[in-house]
Structure formats: C-alpha cells, structure tokens
Design an enzyme around this catalytic site. Structure first.
Site, PDB file in Angstrom:
ATOM      1  N   GLN A  13       0.833  -1.216   0.000  1.00 12.43           N
ATOM      2  CA  GLN A  13       0.000   0.000   0.000  1.00 12.43           C
ATOM      3  C   GLN A  13       0.869   1.269   0.000  1.00 12.43           C
ATOM      4  O   GLN A  13       0.800   2.100  -0.905  1.00 12.43           O
ATOM      5  CB  GLN A  13      -0.911   0.013   1.234  1.00 12.43           C
ATOM      6  CG  GLN A  13      -1.597   1.357   1.449  1.00 12.43           C
ATOM      7  CD  GLN A  13      -2.363   1.451   2.760  1.00 12.43           C
ATOM      8  OE1 GLN A  13      -3.573   1.281   2.771  1.00 12.43           O
ATOM      9  NE2 GLN A  13      -1.676   1.732   3.853  1.00 12.43           N
ATOM     10  N   LEU A  80      10.239   0.004   3.775  1.00 10.37           N
ATOM     11  CA  LEU A  80       8.825  -0.239   4.114  1.00 10.37           C
ATOM     12  C   LEU A  80       8.491  -1.728   4.077  1.00 10.37           C
ATOM     13  O   LEU A  80       7.353  -2.116   4.316  1.00 10.37           O
ATOM     14  CB  LEU A  80       7.898   0.485   3.119  1.00 10.37           C
ATOM     15  CG  LEU A  80       8.166   1.948   2.797  1.00 10.37           C
ATOM     16  CD1 LEU A  80       7.067   2.490   1.907  1.00 10.37           C
ATOM     17  CD2 LEU A  80       8.253   2.776   4.055  1.00 10.37           C
ATOM     18  N   SER A 125       6.000   1.451  13.857  1.00  3.91           N
ATOM     19  CA  SER A 125       4.563   1.247  14.093  1.00  3.91           C
ATOM     20  C   SER A 125       4.117   1.676  15.474  1.00  3.91           C
ATOM     21  O   SER A 125       4.800   1.428  16.475  1.00  3.91           O
ATOM     22  CB  SER A 125       4.230  -0.234  13.897  1.00  3.91           C
ATOM     23  OG  SER A 125       2.933  -0.490  14.380  1.00  3.91           O
ATOM     24  N   GLU A 127       2.041   0.256  17.118  1.00  2.77           N
ATOM     25  CA  GLU A 127       1.786  -0.941  17.936  1.00  2.77           C
ATOM     26  C   GLU A 127       2.775  -1.040  19.098  1.00  2.77           C
ATOM     27  O   GLU A 127       2.506  -1.716  20.087  1.00  2.77           O
ATOM     28  CB  GLU A 127       1.889  -2.208  17.071  1.00  2.77           C
ATOM     29  CG  GLU A 127       0.785  -2.347  16.043  1.00  2.77           C
ATOM     30  CD  GLU A 127      -0.567  -2.701  16.646  1.00  2.77           C
ATOM     31  OE1 GLU A 127      -0.604  -3.495  17.591  1.00  2.77           O
ATOM     32  OE2 GLU A 127      -1.578  -2.165  16.160  1.00  2.77           O
ATOM     33  N   TYR A 148       4.661  -8.667  15.970  1.00  3.78           N
ATOM     34  CA  TYR A 148       4.864  -7.552  15.027  1.00  3.78           C
ATOM     35  C   TYR A 148       5.426  -6.341  15.770  1.00  3.78           C
ATOM     36  O   TYR A 148       6.420  -5.738  15.339  1.00  3.78           O
ATOM     37  CB  TYR A 148       3.512  -7.220  14.375  1.00  3.78           C
ATOM     38  CG  TYR A 148       3.512  -5.972  13.518  1.00  3.78           C
ATOM     39  CD1 TYR A 148       4.025  -5.989  12.221  1.00  3.78           C
ATOM     40  CD2 TYR A 148       2.966  -4.771  13.992  1.00  3.78           C
ATOM     41  CE1 TYR A 148       4.008  -4.841  11.433  1.00  3.78           C
ATOM     42  CE2 TYR A 148       2.949  -3.629  13.211  1.00  3.78           C
ATOM     43  CZ  TYR A 148       3.470  -3.670  11.932  1.00  3.78           C
ATOM     44  OH  TYR A 148       3.455  -2.532  11.154  1.00  3.78           O
TER      45      TYR A 148
HETATM   46  P1  NAP Z   1       1.956  -3.851   2.923  1.00  6.49           P
HETATM   47  O1  NAP Z   1       0.900  -3.340   1.995  1.00  6.49           O
HETATM   48  O2  NAP Z   1       1.733  -5.141   3.603  1.00  6.49           O
HETATM   49  O3  NAP Z   1       3.326  -3.897   2.095  1.00  6.49           O
HETATM   50  C1  NAP Z   1       4.506  -4.414   2.655  1.00  6.49           C
HETATM   51  C2  NAP Z   1       5.372  -5.020   1.553  1.00  6.49           C
HETATM   52  O4  NAP Z   1       6.470  -5.671   2.199  1.00  6.49           O
HETATM   53  C3  NAP Z   1       4.699  -6.086   0.720  1.00  6.49           C
HETATM   54  O5  NAP Z   1       4.116  -5.540  -0.444  1.00  6.49           O
HETATM   55  C4  NAP Z   1       5.842  -7.039   0.365  1.00  6.49           C
HETATM   56  O6  NAP Z   1       6.401  -6.671  -0.888  1.00  6.49           O
HETATM   57  C5  NAP Z   1       6.913  -6.777   1.422  1.00  6.49           C
HETATM   58  N1  NAP Z   1       7.180  -7.925   2.321  1.00  6.49           N
HETATM   59  C6  NAP Z   1       8.404  -8.265   2.795  1.00  6.49           C
HETATM   60  N2  NAP Z   1       8.354  -9.341   3.575  1.00  6.49           N
HETATM   61  C7  NAP Z   1       7.073  -9.729   3.596  1.00  6.49           C
HETATM   62  C8  NAP Z   1       6.407 -10.822   4.219  1.00  6.49           C
HETATM   63  N3  NAP Z   1       7.048 -11.733   4.951  1.00  6.49           N
HETATM   64  N4  NAP Z   1       5.063 -10.923   4.047  1.00  6.49           N
HETATM   65  C9  NAP Z   1       4.400 -10.026   3.302  1.00  6.49           C
HETATM   66  N5  NAP Z   1       4.994  -8.958   2.667  1.00  6.49           N
HETATM   67  C10 NAP Z   1       6.317  -8.825   2.822  1.00  6.49           C
HETATM   68  O7  NAP Z   1       2.256  -2.768   4.068  1.00  6.49           O
HETATM   69  P2  NAP Z   1       1.900  -1.208   4.090  1.00  6.49           P
HETATM   70  O8  NAP Z   1       0.557  -1.040   4.671  1.00  6.49           O
HETATM   71  O9  NAP Z   1       2.243  -0.620   2.781  1.00  6.49           O
HETATM   72  O10 NAP Z   1       2.931  -0.695   5.200  1.00  6.49           O
HETATM   73  C11 NAP Z   1       4.220  -0.223   4.823  1.00  6.49           C
HETATM   74  C12 NAP Z   1       5.113  -0.279   6.045  1.00  6.49           C
HETATM   75  O11 NAP Z   1       4.549   0.541   7.077  1.00  6.49           O
HETATM   76  C13 NAP Z   1       5.259  -1.665   6.651  1.00  6.49           C
HETATM   77  O12 NAP Z   1       6.552  -1.799   7.145  1.00  6.49           O
HETATM   78  C14 NAP Z   1       4.260  -1.667   7.783  1.00  6.49           C
HETATM   79  O13 NAP Z   1       4.618  -2.578   8.795  1.00  6.49           O
HETATM   80  C15 NAP Z   1       4.355  -0.224   8.255  1.00  6.49           C
HETATM   81  N6  NAP Z   1       3.138   0.242   8.914  1.00  6.49           N
HETATM   82  C16 NAP Z   1       1.964   0.290   8.233  1.00  6.49           C
HETATM   83  C17 NAP Z   1       0.826   0.751   8.872  1.00  6.49           C
HETATM   84  C18 NAP Z   1      -0.503   0.845   8.154  1.00  6.49           C
HETATM   85  O14 NAP Z   1      -1.497   1.227   8.791  1.00  6.49           O
HETATM   86  N7  NAP Z   1      -0.565   0.556   6.874  1.00  6.49           N
HETATM   87  C19 NAP Z   1       0.893   1.166  10.210  1.00  6.49           C
HETATM   88  C20 NAP Z   1       2.109   1.106  10.865  1.00  6.49           C
HETATM   89  C21 NAP Z   1       3.235   0.650  10.201  1.00  6.49           C
HETATM   90  P3  NAP Z   1       7.060  -7.768  -1.898  1.00  6.49           P
HETATM   91  O15 NAP Z   1       6.213  -8.981  -1.841  1.00  6.49           O
HETATM   92  O16 NAP Z   1       7.024  -7.067  -3.215  1.00  6.49           O
HETATM   93  O17 NAP Z   1       8.445  -7.966  -1.391  1.00  6.49           O
END
Ligand code: NAP
Length: 317
Positions: A13, A80, A125, A127, A148
């Site tokens: 995302q 990310l 995060s 969290e 996490y």
């Molecule tokens: P997301 O949509 O889940 O994207 C994370 C990307 O990380 C995936 O597209 C994947 O890309 C890669 N990845 C690497 N290891 C993985 C694994 N074991 N399982 C699944 N995916 C994996 O996350 P996001 O919402 O964009 O969040 C971006 C970052 O911000 C993350 O680090 C998340 O923890 C942090 N965050 C997000 C939120 C929120 O509300 N969205 C809140 C706090 C923190 P590939 O498959 O292409 O490698």
C-alpha cells in the site's frame, strides 16, 4: 545527475503511494521486491506500472543490499518492507521478525560498512505503545503486545543506535494506522467496507468481527507517504510520530460505512468473542504536534471522507 530513491516494499500500500509521489516529483525510483514476479496490481491501480523498474532482492542477505547500494547509489532509501499484519504476526512470528528486523539490521549494517551518506527511513509502528493512556509521543512508554510490535521496536532501536553510534542518517517514522483502497483485504477496515457492500446485496449477510469497542487513530495512506518524505528530507535527523491525533471508535467506523449505504450495521455486524485477540490494544492514539510544528505536515482527510473513498473504490455507489 537525477537522484535515485530506493523503495523497499514498493508493491505494498504505502510503497505504491510513495513511488507515485516520488515520480510526480520527477525523482527516479527503483522499487525492490522479494520476488522476481512482483504483484503490480497496486501500481496498475495508480497508473505507475510502467514508470519504474522493480529489482528482486533477498533483503535478509547483506550482499543483495550491498549490490543495490553500489549499483544505484541511491540518495535515499525507504525501508517499508514487512510482514505488516499484527494478526498474521501471531501465526508467523518468526517470518515477521525476519522480514522486519533482519532487513533493517542488514540495511543499516551494510550502509555503515559502505559509509553510505544518504538517508534511510524506516517505517515503524504505533503498535509499540500498546494502550495509549495519553496520545503517544515518540518516547512514550513501550508496551509490546504482538510479535509484530516486538519486531518494529527492535528495528527502531537499531535505527537509533546506528544514528547515534555510527552517524548514519537514519530515522523512524512511527506510523499509526492508515488506510486506502490499496489496503490488503485482511485488515479490519477493508473487511468492514466489503461487509457493508455484501449487506446491500444480501439482507441476511453477517459480518463477524472481533472486538468492535477498540479505538484507533486512522489516517490516509496517500497523506502519510508525504509525511515520510518530510521526515527523510528534514535537515534534522530524528524520529517522528505520523498520526492524525484523532481517536475514532471502530464502532463509529462501522456505523459510518453502513449508514453511507443506508444500512443498519446492528443487523449485519456480529462481535464474535472467538475473534477477540489476546492482549488486544483497546486504545491507540498519537500526538501529532511535533510533526505539525517542526515539519509542517498535518493529516487532512477526515474519517467520513476516507470511508467514502474506500466505498467508491469498490464501486459501492
Ligand atoms: P503492505 O501493503 O503489507 O506492504 C509491505 C510489503 O512488504 C509487501 O508488499 C511485500 O512486498 C513486502 N514484504 C516483505 N516481507 C514480507 C512478508 N514476509 N510478508 C508479506 N509482505 C512482505 O504494508 P503497508 O501497509 O504498505 O505498510 C508499509 C510499512 O509501514 C510496513 O513496514 C508496515 O509494517 C508499516 N506500517 C503500516 C501501517 C498501516 O497502517 N498501513 C501502520 C504502521 C506501520 P514484496 O512482496 O514485493 O516484497
């Protein structure tokens, strides 16, 4: 020469919105993915699928990261990449740890060895704060309640350590929940949107959720990637909280989504005790004042508009 920005986790995302935003600023983007056949559905949705390459890399392997830095000489790196679901982290604690901590440690250590001079942004995060009795500030009490959160906290400590010990230009943006049409279907906000749409088609449809009395600080992903850039571009290298500062009850989120489709949520939503998470966080809200005052970034989108965007993206109207 045009500066090159490396985005780890570019298919997710935030990675997708971040790449779009960087490209709009005429920066060159290199996306990084774990797989040689990355899912580009988010990039297609944003119309950027042909605008930058994605390189496959094993982020747990320092040689892979070294090759990336040496080849592209990025001016900034956004880290990310993560197994980003709290719920899934209980099922896959080790994979969650590996995907977050190993990547971060490898990235920092490789950057140190190469004397890397660019900025490295890490997506932390909210969290890590568990229940927030007061809106969380960057140094609020830590209360780890999931694998996490443990991984995110360890990584944030490493980022601070490398900044303070080795003068690496690295920082953490501690992100509170943020949503968009690109959010994965396993997250509660998307479950609510899909549940409301299903309920318009089937009067007896039931959406089973866990604890609906929780309170969160929900923002908009497209805005949060701008905050990430402000943090990474700032002269002062430090950690920031990225949040709206506004608490929203999950029940209120549900009510707004169902009411927009002229439905009574009470007829469709069941709070099922078997879905309750052990050690769940009741309330998680951040204090947005530092990033507002120091970097002039402020969350703008309000929850009703965010919900409307999510419904429109699913052709609910
Ligand atoms: P997301 O949509 O889940 O994207 C994370 C990307 O990380 C995936 O597209 C994947 O890309 C890669 N990845 C690497 N290891 C993985 C694994 N074991 N399982 C699944 N995916 C994996 O996350 P996001 O919402 O964009 O969040 C971006 C970052 O911000 C993350 O680090 C998340 O923890 C942090 N965050 C997000 C939120 C929120 O509300 N969205 C809140 C706090 C923190 P590939 O498959 O292409 O490698």
């Amino acid at each position: 020469m045009n500066s090159i920005i490396l985005v780890l986790g570019c298919t997710g995302q935030d990675g997708s919105y971040l790449c779009k935003s960087l490209l709009q600023k005429n920066l060159s983007v290199i996306g990084v993915s774990r797989t040689s056949d990355p899912k580009r559905n988010n990039h297609i949705a944003l119309g950027i699928e042909n605008n930058f390459p994605i390189i496959k890399a094993n982020l747990s392997d320092s040689y892979s990261i070294e090759k990336l830095i040496n080849k592209y000489k990025p001016t900034k790196i956004y880290n990310l990449s993560a197994q980003s679901s709290v719920g899934q982290s209980f099922v896959q604690p080790l994979e969650t740890q590996t995907s977050i901590v190993n990547t971060t440690f490898n990235l920092l250590e490789t950057a140190r060895k190469l004397n890397y001079q660019g900025e490295i942004f890490f997506a932390g995060s909210s969290e890590i704060y568990g229940n927030t009795t007061e809106p969380a500030e960057i140094d609020s009490k830590i209360d780890i309640r999931s694998p996490y959160a443990a991984a995110k906290y360890q990584s944030m400590i490493l980022v601070k350590l490398y900044r303070e010990t080795y003068n690496l230009r690295c920082m953490t943006g501690v992100l509170f929940n943020h949503e968009s049409p690109l959010r994965g279907p396993n997250f509660v906000t998307q479950k609510i949107i899909s549940g409301a749409i299903n309920s318009t088609k089937n009067k007896s449809y039931k959406l089973r959720l866990g604890n609906i009395n929780i309170i969160r600080d929900w923002g908009c992903a497209e805005e949060y990637v701008e905050a990430m850039q402000k943090i990474a571009n700032s002269k002062t290298i430090k950690d920031y909280i990225i949040c709206t500062g506004k608490p929203t009850k999950l029940k209120e989120f549900i009510n707004l989504a169902f009411t927009k489709l002229n439905l009574d949520w009470k007829k469709h939503v069941i709070s099922d005790k078997t879905f309750f998470r052990k050690n769940d966080i009741d309330i998680s809200v951040g204090n947005a004042s530092k990033i507002e005052q120091e970097l002039n970034w402020r969350a703008k989108k309000k929850i009703p508009q965010l919900i409307e965007d999510l419904l429109i993206a699913k052709n609910a109207y």
